[in-house]
Design a protein around this motif. Structure first.
Motif, mmCIF file in Angstrom:
data_model
loop_
_atom_site.group_PDB
_atom_site.id
_atom_site.type_symbol
_atom_site.label_atom_id
_atom_site.label_comp_id
_atom_site.label_asym_id
_atom_site.label_seq_id
_atom_site.Cartn_x
_atom_site.Cartn_y
_atom_site.Cartn_z
ATOM 1 N N GLY A 23 -6.738 4.344 -11.629
ATOM 2 C CA GLY A 23 -6.303 3.690 -10.404
ATOM 3 C C GLY A 23 -5.109 2.770 -10.550
ATOM 4 N N GLN A 24 -4.437 2.811 -11.667
ATOM 5 C CA GLN A 24 -3.255 1.968 -11.889
ATOM 6 C C GLN A 24 -2.008 2.672 -11.346
ATOM 7 O OE1 GLN A 24 -3.304 1.312 -16.106
ATOM 8 N NE2 GLN A 24 -4.895 -0.255 -15.983
ATOM 9 N N VAL A 25 -2.014 2.911 -10.041
ATOM 10 C CA VAL A 25 -0.952 3.688 -9.399
ATOM 11 C C VAL A 25 0.387 2.966 -9.482
ATOM 12 C CG1 VAL A 25 -0.192 4.684 -7.199
ATOM 13 C CG2 VAL A 25 -2.586 4.886 -7.914
ATOM 14 N N LYS A 26 0.403 1.679 -9.191
ATOM 15 C CA LYS A 26 1.656 0.923 -9.233
ATOM 16 C C LYS A 26 2.259 0.968 -10.641
ATOM 17 C CE LYS A 26 3.600 -3.660 -8.448
ATOM 18 N NZ LYS A 26 3.382 -5.017 -7.967
ATOM 19 N N GLU A 27 1.436 0.761 -11.643
ATOM 20 C CA GLU A 27 1.908 0.780 -13.023
ATOM 21 C C GLU A 27 2.408 2.177 -13.415
ATOM 22 O OE1 GLU A 27 -0.977 -0.433 -11.958
ATOM 23 O OE2 GLU A 27 -0.942 -2.560 -12.493
ATOM 24 N N TYR A 28 1.682 3.191 -12.961
ATOM 25 C CA TYR A 28 2.059 4.574 -13.249
ATOM 26 C C TYR A 28 3.446 4.868 -12.670
ATOM 27 C CZ TYR A 28 1.469 9.662 -13.731
ATOM 28 O OH TYR A 28 1.612 10.979 -14.068
ATOM 29 N N ALA A 33 9.492 5.559 -12.789
ATOM 30 C CA ALA A 33 10.850 5.131 -12.429
ATOM 31 C C ALA A 33 11.615 4.639 -13.654
ATOM 32 C CB ALA A 33 10.797 4.044 -11.359
ATOM 33 N N ASP A 34 10.939 3.889 -14.520
ATOM 34 C CA ASP A 34 11.595 3.373 -15.724
ATOM 35 C C ASP A 34 12.051 4.502 -16.643
ATOM 36 O OD1 ASP A 34 11.234 0.790 -14.820
ATOM 37 O OD2 ASP A 34 9.601 0.320 -16.222
ATOM 38 N N LEU A 82 8.139 3.166 -3.042
ATOM 39 C CA LEU A 82 7.036 3.046 -2.079
ATOM 40 C C LEU A 82 5.722 2.724 -2.783
ATOM 41 C CD1 LEU A 82 7.782 5.995 0.381
ATOM 42 C CD2 LEU A 82 7.848 3.541 0.902
ATOM 43 N N ALA A 83 5.477 3.388 -3.893
ATOM 44 C CA ALA A 83 4.234 3.142 -4.634
ATOM 45 C C ALA A 83 4.236 1.752 -5.271
ATOM 46 C CB ALA A 83 4.040 4.219 -5.702
ATOM 47 N N LYS A 84 5.402 1.287 -5.692
ATOM 48 C CA LYS A 84 5.493 -0.003 -6.373
ATOM 49 C C LYS A 84 5.501 -1.175 -5.407
ATOM 50 C CE LYS A 84 9.143 0.119 -8.942
ATOM 51 N NZ LYS A 84 10.360 0.415 -9.698
ATOM 52 N N PHE A 85 6.194 -1.037 -4.277
ATOM 53 C CA PHE A 85 6.441 -2.195 -3.424
ATOM 54 C C PHE A 85 5.804 -2.140 -2.046
ATOM 55 C CE2 PHE A 85 10.382 -1.763 -6.092
ATOM 56 C CZ PHE A 85 10.054 -2.777 -6.973
ATOM 57 N N ALA A 86 5.506 -0.954 -1.549
ATOM 58 C CA ALA A 86 5.002 -0.832 -0.172
ATOM 59 C C ALA A 86 3.516 -0.487 -0.123
ATOM 60 C CB ALA A 86 5.802 0.226 0.587
ATOM 61 N N LYS A 87 2.872 -0.532 -1.256
ATOM 62 C CA LYS A 87 1.437 -0.263 -1.336
ATOM 63 C C LYS A 87 1.068 1.144 -0.852
ATOM 64 C CE LYS A 87 0.144 -4.997 -1.599
ATOM 65 N NZ LYS A 87 0.860 -5.257 -2.786
ATOM 66 N N TRP A 88 2.033 2.068 -0.952
ATOM 67 C CA TRP A 88 1.771 3.471 -0.633
ATOM 68 C C TRP A 88 0.805 4.031 -1.663
ATOM 69 C CZ3 TRP A 88 4.430 7.869 -3.226
ATOM 70 C CH2 TRP A 88 4.101 9.102 -2.651
ATOM 71 N N LYS A 89 -0.152 4.800 -1.228
ATOM 72 C CA LYS A 89 -1.132 5.412 -2.114
ATOM 73 C C LYS A 89 -0.844 6.906 -2.225
ATOM 74 C CE LYS A 89 -3.595 1.667 -2.667
ATOM 75 N NZ LYS A 89 -3.247 0.836 -3.785
ATOM 76 N N PRO A 90 -0.072 7.308 -3.219
ATOM 77 C CA PRO A 90 0.243 8.723 -3.366
ATOM 78 C C PRO A 90 -1.003 9.531 -3.727
ATOM 79 C CG PRO A 90 1.080 7.466 -5.230
ATOM 80 C CD PRO A 90 0.533 6.481 -4.256
ATOM 81 N N THR A 91 -1.023 10.765 -3.275
ATOM 82 C CA THR A 91 -2.102 11.681 -3.624
ATOM 83 C C THR A 91 -1.789 12.334 -4.973
ATOM 84 O OG1 THR A 91 -1.033 13.567 -2.585
ATOM 85 C CG2 THR A 91 -2.463 12.195 -1.163
ATOM 86 N N GLU A 92 -2.733 13.099 -5.488
ATOM 87 C CA GLU A 92 -2.462 13.839 -6.723
ATOM 88 C C GLU A 92 -1.312 14.816 -6.519
ATOM 89 O OE1 GLU A 92 -5.719 15.557 -8.922
ATOM 90 O OE2 GLU A 92 -6.996 13.843 -8.455
ATOM 91 N N ALA A 93 -1.239 15.423 -5.340
ATOM 92 C CA ALA A 93 -0.136 16.347 -5.037
ATOM 93 C C ALA A 93 1.199 15.599 -5.040
ATOM 94 C CB ALA A 93 -0.361 17.036 -3.698
#
Length: 136
Positions: A23-28, A33-34, A82-93
């Protein structure tokens, strides 16, 4: 390792890290991006870690990197933002699409004479520079 080899090594390491599964989506997505930003720095000597996505896209245009690749890089980085700053929850797809985008960007911009390297090669031993070939 060459810049593209190091980037692909880091990507495989991230995929196997368990961050997504825990569940570490932001870190992932921060690491995704890095990986691209560091690759662009090492491959094209861009100060990509210090630039906004828009400023990075301008520099890519100045280097005359293929417009389609620049659009793909923008879409990838915007997804990461979006995943890092907007709290977007990406799916596996979504995640799979972004991983594939990153692989495509790396592969399409590696030096034309770079040998094909198996994904998941050995550990990085430093950062390389590379020549100024902009796309294959």
């Amino acid at each position: 390792l060459l810049p593209h080899e190091e980037a692909l090594f880091r990507l495989r390491k991230l995929i196997g890290s368990g961050r997504w599964e825990s569940g570490q989506v932001k870190e992932y997505y921060t690491e995704l991006a890095d990986i691209l930003r560091d690759y662009l720095h090492d491959r094209f000597q861009l100060q990509s870690r210090m630039l906004t996505t828009g400023a990075l896209m301008r520099q890519m245009r100045e280097l005359e990197i293929d417009a389609a690749l620049s659009r793909e890089a923008r879409a990838f980085l915007e997804s990461c933002d979006l995943a890092k700053f907007a709290k977007w929850k990406p799916t596996e797809a979504d995640r799979d699409t972004d991983v594939k985008r990153l692989e495509t960007l790396i592969d399409a911009t590696k030096p034309a004479l770079a040998p094909a390297s198996p994904i998941g090669g050995g550990p990085p031993n430093g950062r390389g520079g590379g020549d100024k070939v902009h796309s294959r």
